[in-house]
Design an enzyme around this catalytic site. Structure first.
Site, PDB file in Angstrom:
ATOM      1  CD  GLU A  58       5.573  -2.132  -8.462  1.00 46.58           C
ATOM      2  OE1 GLU A  58       6.483  -1.676  -7.752  1.00 46.58           O
ATOM      3  OE2 GLU A  58       5.152  -3.296  -8.363  1.00 46.58           O
ATOM      4  CB  CYS A  86       3.218  -5.981  -3.422  1.00 44.24           C
ATOM      5  SG  CYS A  86       3.104  -4.199  -3.145  1.00 44.24           S
ATOM      6  CB  CYS A  89       2.308  -1.834  -6.374  1.00 41.38           C
ATOM      7  SG  CYS A  89       3.724  -1.206  -5.464  1.00 41.38           S
TER       8      CYS A  89
HETATM    9 ZN   LIG Z   1       4.648  -2.975  -4.399  1.00 41.29          ZN
END
Ligand SMILES: [Zn+2]
Length: 147
Positions: A58, A86, A89
């Site tokens: 990402e 996550c 990101c």
């Molecule tokens: Zn990530």
């Protein structure tokens, strides 16, 4: 059959990026950014190759898309990623004011929904579970091989 330009269609493209990561021994996560029905950025996880924990698919896709568009905001873009982003990101996608985010497999352990459920921009549309089975099976296969 997968309809052209549907969420499934673009998730397949993100999935082929994830396969490329898999072949390199990287955790298999892939992403594409779409604007006006066109892919403007493709990326896959490169944390091992680059020795960089921030080299998630990402993060690279955001940078590539912004470079191409010549602006930092991705309000008119959709980011497709094979795994739930996550917290890092999700934060970056929030800063970019990403219009829409579509992810494949959920990540109950490291996904942003557990740690930072409000990290995205309030206007961002979020869709999860697109091609979930393929995306999560690829992850499982990767970690099975590593054991
Ligand atoms: Zn990530």
């Amino acid at each position: 059959m997968i309809e052209p330009f549907s969420d499934e269609y673009f998730m397949k493209k993100a999935f082929s990026e994830a396969l490329q990561a898999f072949e390199k021994g990287e955790v298999p996560v892939g992403a594409v950014v779409v604007a006006n029905g066109k892919i403007i950025a493709r990326a896959h996880n490169l944390t091992e190759t680059l020795n960089d924990v921030t080299a998630h698919a990402e993060m690279q896709a955001i940078t590539a898309a912004a470079n191409l568009l010549g602006g930092k905001y991705l309000g008119d873009c959709t980011l497709y990623v094979t795994l739930e982003p996550c917290a890092m990101c999700a934060g970056a996608l929030g800063w970019a004011q990403t219009g829409k985010i579509v992810y494949g497999a959920s990540d109950p352990k490291r996904g942003f929904r557990k740690f930072a459920p409000k990290a995205l921009h309030p206007k961002t549309e979020l869709i999860g579970g697109v091609l979930e089975t393929e995306c999560s099976e690829l992850m499982q296969e990767f970690f099975r091989e590593r054991r």
